[in-house]
Scaffold this motif. Structure first.
Motif, PDB file in Angstrom:
ATOM      1  N   UNK A  37       0.878  -1.168   0.000  1.00 11.68           N
ATOM      2  CA  UNK A  37       0.000   0.000   0.000  1.00 11.68           C
ATOM      3  C   UNK A  37       0.914   1.216   0.000  1.00 11.68           C
ATOM      4  N   UNK A  38       0.898   1.966  -1.111  1.00 15.54           N
ATOM      5  CA  UNK A  38       1.866   3.048  -1.304  1.00 15.54           C
ATOM      6  C   UNK A  38       1.177   4.278  -1.882  1.00 15.54           C
ATOM      7  N   UNK A  39       1.726   5.438  -1.568  1.00 13.77           N
ATOM      8  CA  UNK A  39       1.130   6.700  -2.016  1.00 13.77           C
ATOM      9  C   UNK A  39       1.231   6.853  -3.526  1.00 13.77           C
ATOM     10  N   UNK A  40       2.352   6.417  -4.112  1.00 14.35           N
ATOM     11  CA  UNK A  40       2.575   6.542  -5.556  1.00 14.35           C
ATOM     12  C   UNK A  40       2.759   5.163  -6.179  1.00 14.35           C
ATOM     13  N   UNK A  41       1.663   4.420  -6.405  1.00 12.61           N
ATOM     14  CA  UNK A  41       1.796   3.035  -6.847  1.00 12.61           C
ATOM     15  C   UNK A  41       2.530   2.869  -8.167  1.00 12.61           C
ATOM     16  N   UNK A  42       2.284   3.741  -9.145  1.00 11.70           N
ATOM     17  CA  UNK A  42       2.959   3.580 -10.433  1.00 11.70           C
ATOM     18  C   UNK A  42       4.456   3.828 -10.299  1.00 11.70           C
ATOM     19  N   UNK A  43       4.815   4.878  -9.595  1.00 10.79           N
ATOM     20  CA  UNK A  43       6.232   5.191  -9.387  1.00 10.79           C
ATOM     21  C   UNK A  43       6.945   4.050  -8.670  1.00 10.79           C
ATOM     22  N   UNK A  44       6.325   3.534  -7.619  1.00 10.93           N
ATOM     23  CA  UNK A  44       6.945   2.451  -6.855  1.00 10.93           C
ATOM     24  C   UNK A  44       6.975   1.150  -7.649  1.00 10.93           C
ATOM     25  N   UNK A  45       5.925   0.895  -8.422  1.00  8.82           N
ATOM     26  CA  UNK A  45       5.886  -0.328  -9.227  1.00  8.82           C
ATOM     27  C   UNK A  45       6.974  -0.311 -10.300  1.00  8.82           C
ATOM     28  N   UNK A  46       7.149   0.826 -10.948  1.00 10.52           N
ATOM     29  CA  UNK A  46       8.196   0.935 -11.969  1.00 10.52           C
ATOM     30  C   UNK A  46       9.575   0.777 -11.347  1.00 10.52           C
ATOM     31  N   UNK A  47       9.772   1.381 -10.166  1.00  9.92           N
ATOM     32  CA  UNK A  47      11.073   1.264  -9.495  1.00  9.92           C
ATOM     33  C   UNK A  47      11.371  -0.192  -9.148  1.00  9.92           C
ATOM     34  N   UNK A  48      10.365  -0.908  -8.641  1.00  6.27           N
ATOM     35  CA  UNK A  48      10.589  -2.312  -8.290  1.00  6.27           C
ATOM     36  C   UNK A  48      10.780  -3.162  -9.538  1.00  6.27           C
TER      37      UNK A  48
END
Length: 277
Positions: free
Chosen positions: A194-205
């Motif tokens: 559960x993250x504030x910026x899901x797209x940003x975090x998903x791309x980083x991972x």
């Protein structure tokens, strides 16, 4: 890909976006076709090591286009709700066309991460379940919405939900059709993060995954897919087979040397359609 789905590949990561923002990415016949075609393409796309699936605009996916329900009410179901078409042909994995729009993401041989914001209702929620991981905004709204229309989840939702939540929770969500938040999705086990910026975090991972041995990543996905329905003896046998294939292979040796030499590894790509190192 077309007017429904856009694909950008950079650094081994396929950034897949639903582009029907004016309709909150509601799924119509063209969207079903685009999702299947995109998934099938990514199964053999050279150089792809991870996939991120997201929706443009205000939402990930609001579910099936309401026009489909209007046709059902008129007694002339079409597209996704045409059950005559839905049951006629099936993939080797057992999915009909509508289900394959979701299940194809489990068949993509690399990790698929969905970045979920806004809403994921009904078919959109089931599409999110098709990913390996779900990065969800805390204020996102999710629902197994089919009961509202007098229906049941029929896009692989039952198959996929059973591996994430308790049996009674799956039943409560299916029978109530209630809306729940990303925060609750995390507590239930539906959201991976559960993250504030899901797209940003998903791309980083996804880029982090892309920096690891592609043969080992793909072997892990094959084993994890098998673990859903496989028996203990079969899974143990496949673990051994995958490991034997990896040990001493060029990418496995590169992983060892890069760690010993404290440098970034330089992995060879997986041959298109080839699972072995």
């Amino acid at each position: 890909m077309n007017e429904r789905v856009m694909v950008t590949i950079e650094g081994g990561v396929a950034d897949v976006r639903l582009t029907r923002a004016d309709k909150m990415n509601a799924i119509d016949d063209a969207m079903f076709d685009a999702l299947i075609q995109t998934g099938e393409r990514l199964k053999t796309e050279a150089g792809v090591r991870a996939v991120v699936l997201s929706g443009e605009g205000r939402a990930f996916c609001a579910g099936l286009d309401v026009d489909g329900f209007q046709s059902l009410a008129a007694g002339a179901p079409s597209g996704a709700l045409d059950t005559g078409n839905a049951t006629r042909e099936r993939t080797p994995g057992g999915a009909h066309r509508v289900q394959q729009a979701v299940m194809v993401w489990r068949e993509v041989p690399v990790p698929v991460i969905v970045a979920l914001h806004g809403v994921a209702f009904g078919g959109g929620f089931q599409l999110a379940l098709g990913a390996d991981l779900r990065f969800v905004a805390p204020d996102a709204k999710l629902s197994v919405l089919e009961i509202k229309w007098g229906l049941v989840p029929d896009m692989g939702g039952i198959v996929l939900l059973r591996g994430l939540v308790r049996d009674d929770v799956a039943r409560e969500l299916t029978w109530s059709g209630r809306t729940f938040t990303g925060e609750e999705a995390g507590r239930l086990g539906i959201a991976t993060r559960v993250v504030v910026n899901p797209l940003e975090d998903a791309l980083a991972f996804a880029h982090e995954i892309a920096g690891k041995s592609p043969h080992a990543i793909r072997a892990g996905k094959r084993l994890l897919n098998l673990a859903v329905d496989g028996d203990q003896h079969g899974i143990l046998l496949e673990e051994a087979r995958e490991q034997v294939a990896l040990i001493g292979s060029p990418n496995q040796m590169e992983a060892v040397m890069a760690n010993l030499e404290k440098r970034q590894p330089k992995f060879a790509e997986v041959a298109t359609g080839g699972p072995a190192p």
